[in-house]
Structures are given as C-alpha cells and as structure tokens.
Design a protein around this motif. Structure first.
Motif, PDB file in Angstrom:
ATOM      1  N   GLY A 165      26.265 -23.479  68.428  1.00 27.46           N
ATOM      2  CA  GLY A 165      26.331 -22.028  68.503  1.00 27.46           C
ATOM      3  C   GLY A 165      24.948 -21.442  68.728  1.00 27.46           C
ATOM      4  O   GLY A 165      23.946 -22.092  68.478  1.00 27.46           O
ATOM      5  N   VAL A 166      24.880 -20.199  69.176  1.00 24.06           N
ATOM      6  CA  VAL A 166      23.612 -19.516  69.458  1.00 24.06           C
ATOM      7  C   VAL A 166      23.237 -18.611  68.285  1.00 24.06           C
ATOM      8  O   VAL A 166      24.095 -17.947  67.711  1.00 24.06           O
ATOM      9  CB  VAL A 166      23.724 -18.683  70.754  1.00 24.06           C
ATOM     10  N   SER A 167      21.954 -18.583  67.954  1.00 24.80           N
ATOM     11  CA  SER A 167      21.466 -17.759  66.846  1.00 24.80           C
ATOM     12  C   SER A 167      20.313 -16.863  67.290  1.00 24.80           C
ATOM     13  O   SER A 167      19.632 -17.144  68.270  1.00 24.80           O
ATOM     14  CB  SER A 167      20.982 -18.636  65.688  1.00 24.80           C
ATOM     15  N   ILE A 168      20.100 -15.788  66.524  1.00 21.32           N
ATOM     16  CA  ILE A 168      18.944 -14.906  66.692  1.00 21.32           C
ATOM     17  C   ILE A 168      18.009 -15.157  65.514  1.00 21.32           C
ATOM     18  O   ILE A 168      18.453 -15.352  64.378  1.00 21.32           O
ATOM     19  CB  ILE A 168      19.370 -13.427  66.707  1.00 21.32           C
ATOM     20  N   TYR A 169      16.706 -15.152  65.783  1.00 24.00           N
ATOM     21  CA  TYR A 169      15.733 -15.267  64.703  1.00 24.00           C
ATOM     22  C   TYR A 169      14.600 -14.262  64.927  1.00 24.00           C
ATOM     23  O   TYR A 169      14.360 -13.812  66.051  1.00 24.00           O
ATOM     24  CB  TYR A 169      15.184 -16.695  64.600  1.00 24.00           C
ATOM     25  N   THR A 170      13.958 -13.871  63.841  1.00 23.84           N
ATOM     26  CA  THR A 170      12.863 -12.905  63.895  1.00 23.84           C
ATOM     27  C   THR A 170      11.691 -13.438  63.082  1.00 23.84           C
ATOM     28  O   THR A 170      11.782 -14.479  62.430  1.00 23.84           O
ATOM     29  CB  THR A 170      13.280 -11.544  63.304  1.00 23.84           C
ATOM     30  N   LYS A 171      10.593 -12.702  63.097  1.00 24.58           N
ATOM     31  CA  LYS A 171       9.484 -13.052  62.210  1.00 24.58           C
ATOM     32  C   LYS A 171       9.962 -12.888  60.772  1.00 24.58           C
ATOM     33  O   LYS A 171      10.745 -11.995  60.454  1.00 24.58           O
ATOM     34  CB  LYS A 171       8.272 -12.171  62.491  1.00 24.58           C
ATOM     35  N   LYS A 172       9.490 -13.737  59.911  1.00 22.29           N
ATOM     36  CA  LYS A 172       9.943 -13.719  58.521  1.00 22.29           C
ATOM     37  C   LYS A 172       9.527 -12.412  57.846  1.00 22.29           C
ATOM     38  O   LYS A 172       8.367 -11.982  57.934  1.00 22.29           O
ATOM     39  CB  LYS A 172       9.370 -14.904  57.752  1.00 22.29           C
ATOM     40  N   GLY A 173      10.519 -11.774  57.198  1.00 15.96           N
ATOM     41  CA  GLY A 173      10.258 -10.528  56.494  1.00 15.96           C
ATOM     42  C   GLY A 173      10.196  -9.308  57.384  1.00 15.96           C
ATOM     43  O   GLY A 173       9.881  -8.209  56.930  1.00 15.96           O
ATOM     44  N   ASP A 174      10.521  -9.472  58.666  1.00 16.13           N
ATOM     45  CA  ASP A 174      10.448  -8.339  59.598  1.00 16.13           C
ATOM     46  C   ASP A 174      11.568  -8.456  60.619  1.00 16.13           C
ATOM     47  O   ASP A 174      11.345  -8.791  61.778  1.00 16.13           O
ATOM     48  CB  ASP A 174       9.088  -8.337  60.305  1.00 16.13           C
ATOM     49  N   ASP A 175      12.798  -8.155  60.181  1.00 18.12           N
ATOM     50  CA  ASP A 175      13.953  -8.344  61.065  1.00 18.12           C
ATOM     51  C   ASP A 175      14.180  -7.195  62.033  1.00 18.12           C
ATOM     52  O   ASP A 175      15.095  -7.263  62.873  1.00 18.12           O
ATOM     53  CB  ASP A 175      15.225  -8.602  60.249  1.00 18.12           C
ATOM     54  N   LYS A 176      13.369  -6.143  61.948  1.00 21.50           N
ATOM     55  CA  LYS A 176      13.468  -5.005  62.880  1.00 21.50           C
ATOM     56  C   LYS A 176      14.861  -4.371  62.876  1.00 21.50           C
ATOM     57  O   LYS A 176      15.267  -3.730  63.851  1.00 21.50           O
ATOM     58  CB  LYS A 176      13.148  -5.447  64.314  1.00 21.50           C
ATOM     59  N   GLY A 177      15.613  -4.559  61.800  1.00 22.49           N
ATOM     60  CA  GLY A 177      16.961  -3.996  61.730  1.00 22.49           C
ATOM     61  C   GLY A 177      17.968  -4.739  62.583  1.00 22.49           C
ATOM     62  O   GLY A 177      19.047  -4.220  62.874  1.00 22.49           O
ATOM     63  N   ILE A 178      17.643  -5.980  62.962  1.00 18.27           N
ATOM     64  CA  ILE A 178      18.509  -6.764  63.851  1.00 18.27           C
ATOM     65  C   ILE A 178      19.416  -7.673  63.028  1.00 18.27           C
ATOM     66  O   ILE A 178      18.944  -8.479  62.226  1.00 18.27           O
ATOM     67  CB  ILE A 178      17.669  -7.622  64.813  1.00 18.27           C
ATOM     68  N   SER A 179      20.705  -7.538  63.218  1.00 13.11           N
ATOM     69  CA  SER A 179      21.653  -8.468  62.597  1.00 13.11           C
ATOM     70  C   SER A 179      22.769  -8.863  63.566  1.00 13.11           C
ATOM     71  O   SER A 179      23.513  -9.800  63.296  1.00 13.11           O
ATOM     72  CB  SER A 179      22.260  -7.870  61.324  1.00 13.11           C
ATOM     73  N   THR A 180      22.904  -8.149  64.676  1.00 11.94           N
ATOM     74  CA  THR A 180      23.903  -8.469  65.695  1.00 11.94           C
ATOM     75  C   THR A 180      23.245  -8.372  67.074  1.00 11.94           C
ATOM     76  O   THR A 180      22.140  -7.834  67.217  1.00 11.94           O
ATOM     77  CB  THR A 180      25.094  -7.496  65.660  1.00 11.94           C
ATOM     78  N   TRP A 181      23.939  -8.862  68.087  1.00 13.26           N
ATOM     79  CA  TRP A 181      23.392  -8.784  69.442  1.00 13.26           C
ATOM     80  C   TRP A 181      23.219  -7.348  69.923  1.00 13.26           C
ATOM     81  O   TRP A 181      22.266  -7.038  70.640  1.00 13.26           O
ATOM     82  CB  TRP A 181      24.275  -9.588  70.408  1.00 13.26           C
ATOM     83  N   SER A 182      24.105  -6.459  69.498  1.00 13.20           N
ATOM     84  CA  SER A 182      23.974  -5.056  69.922  1.00 13.20           C
ATOM     85  C   SER A 182      22.724  -4.407  69.329  1.00 13.20           C
ATOM     86  O   SER A 182      22.193  -3.443  69.886  1.00 13.20           O
ATOM     87  CB  SER A 182      25.224  -4.266  69.526  1.00 13.20           C
ATOM     88  N   ASP A 183      22.234  -4.920  68.224  1.00 12.35           N
ATOM     89  CA  ASP A 183      21.010  -4.388  67.613  1.00 12.35           C
ATOM     90  C   ASP A 183      19.773  -4.685  68.449  1.00 12.35           C
ATOM     91  O   ASP A 183      18.694  -4.128  68.193  1.00 12.35           O
ATOM     92  CB  ASP A 183      20.811  -4.972  66.211  1.00 12.35           C
TER      93      ASP A 183
END
Length: 320
Positions: A165-183
């Motif tokens: 499956g495909v995942s999204i990742y961000t810098k640790k502690g700074d998700d920029k409000g991203i939790s879904t692809w639409s974000d």
C-alpha cells in the motif's frame, strides 16, 4: 511502486498493504530504467547454476545456456532493494531472487537503473526481468500510459509476489495538518518519478479545485525525495508503505519522519517479463510457488519484517 483504494476504500499500492499492517516501529529491518553505472552497479545473486536445480528444465534454452537472468532494478528503495554499507545489493527482492535462482539453476544478476525506464529496458532486451517493487497494474500489462491512457508500448506480464500500500509521511512533529490525500492540496509533495505515489498525486491534484493544486516534485529515486523533505523543501513525501515505514524507523535514528493517515491503493508487486516470453514467465511462476511451498519465501518476508504483505501463491497478471 504501486496505483489508488484507501484501506477504508478509496484508492491502489509497491508493499505490504492491508490496513492491519504493523506500523514502522514493529518492522524489523523494516524502488529503476536506463543503466546508470554499468559494471559497477551489477550484483549477482548467491545462487549457483547447477544441473541439480529442480526446475531448470522449465527455463528457455537460451537463458539456461547463459546461466544467468539479468534483472533491471532501482537499487535505492530500502527495504525492497538497496546497497548496504559494504556496497552489496540487499533487500527483499535480492533475497527472493536468490531463492528463485536455486530452483532454476541460474544466477539473478541485478543491474541498477531508474524506475521509470525499467520497462523500456525490458522491451529493448537489456534485462530479462524487472524486479523493483513494481506494482502490477492493467495499464502496465497493456502498455498504456497511466496519465494519458495512450498506448506507449507492448506491455508486460507480471508474476505477482507481494502486496503493498502507499503511505504519506512528513517531518516528525510537523504534519502540516495532513492526514489524507485531499489535505495535500495547496501543499508541496515529493515522490519518486513514475511510481503509483506519483500517479496518485497527479490524480488528486486534478481534483483540488479552489484549494490549489498539489506542487509535485518528482525524483529519480525515493532517497532523493526523502533528502528534499528532510531539508525542509517540501511539506510531505509519499512512497510504498514498507519504504515509508523503513524511512520513518531509520532516518536520523527515527527522529526525521512520521507516517500520517492511512495506507491507500493495496495492490500486488510483480516481477515483470516482456510480452511473448511465456516460457520464462511460467518458469518464474513455478519457482516462486516452489519457494512458497518449501517455506523459504516466508523466512525471507519475516527477515525484513513485512509478513503482512506475504502472498500464499504466485499469480500471473493479478493486478487491476
């Protein structure tokens, strides 16, 4: 490198998919085209050609006589295939290739290239196979460009050996409000060129509307994309779950990245063979089923901590 089915059910994906897959912290040690470094990037599997190999007679005579199978691979996609500290090619795919080689009595020789040109390498007969966490999709089977839907080649056949499956990742502690692809709309995303993550990003960006398109920066390999995100040059990155999880676990000692949201696009990884090479395709299928039946497959998958993506039998062109 996988396509788009949220584990809830929206989009399709390069490894271990199933929403129940363990998160990065549970992974033990725990992808790809034109030749980038010719001789210096070649790696042979440990399997030695032998007349005693049980499935050797299934191979095409030309391959059997040559004693080796050339494998095109993007060797920069840990834990699927990558170079260890000594420069040796290691990972899930090389280990499986060694096991297949023992069944078929030939060496699997990995040649490094960029992912988005591996299928071209198959068509030009530079490689016998492409094995690089490549998602089996109908478009690839039929030689259709996933974005334009235009015919661009003869297509390939796949022997499916894993699920991802495909995942999204961000810098640790700074998700920029991203939790879904639409974000991701209105934000910058880094990906590896030609992968399912790249395709998903382009498809999602087309739906963003007033929120603003996704600024997509695509790289030759996933490690380059990670470097850009680590340096603050993007808001998020995306890759196959095992690869993203491995980066989260290992980069900066686990301090650089974090996974956000759920996996999407659960789909099979396949070993790609050029159309018309039915004898080789069937031989690879038989060898894979043999190592599944004798338990060697399961040992390899467990070694890399990705049991949730294991398959119970080899399938030809099982992707959709």
């Amino acid at each position: 490198m996988t396509a788009s089915t949220l584990c809830r059910s929206t989009a399709k994906s390069r490894i271990a998919a199933v929403c129940a897959v363990a998160v990065a912290g549970t992974l033990l040690l725990t992808a790809c085209g034109d030749q980038t470094d010719s001789a210096s990037t070649k790696e042979s599997g440990s399997a030695t050609a032998t007349k005693d190999a049980p499935l050797a007679d299934l191979l095409p005579k030309a391959v059997k006589d040559k004693g080796e199978i050339k494998v095109g691979s993007d060797i920069a996609y840990p834990p699927v295939e990558f170079k260890d500290e000594s420069g040796k090619t290691v990972g899930i795919d090389p280990d499986l290739a060694d096991a297949l080689g023992k069944q078929l009595g030939v060496k699997f020789v990995f040649e490094n290239g960029t992912f988005d040109t591996l299928l071209t390498g198959l068509r030009s007969k530079r490689y016998d196979l492409a094995m690089s966490a490549m998602t089996d999709t109908k478009d690839r089977q039929e030689g259709v460009d996933s974005e334009t839907k235009k015919k661009v080649g003869e297509g390939v056949d796949f022997v499916d050996y894993f699920t991802a499956g495909v995942s999204i990742y961000t810098k640790k502690g700074d998700d920029k409000g991203i939790s879904t692809w639409s974000d991701l709309c209105g934000k910058k995303l880094v990906v590896q060129r030609g992968t399912v993550s790249h395709d998903l990003a382009k498809a999602e960006s087309a739906k963003c509307g007033s929120k603003g398109k996704i600024a997509i920066e695509a790289f030759d390999n996933d490690l380059e994309a990670q470097t850009r995100l680590r340096g603050g040059g993007a808001d998020a990155g995306s890759s196959d779950f095992p690869v993203a999880a491995y980066a989260v676990k290992t980069s900066g000692g686990g301090k650089d990245f974090q996974l956000v949201g759920e996996q999407v696009e659960a789909a099979p990884y396949g070993i790609a063979v050029a159309k018309g090479n039915d004898e080789l395709t069937k031989a690879i299928e038989a060898a894979l089923n043999a190592v599944i039946e004798n338990g060697e497959y399961q040992k390899i998958i467990a070694k890399w901590g990705v049991e949730a993506g294991a398959v119970t039998e080899a399938k030809i062109n099982g992707g959709s």
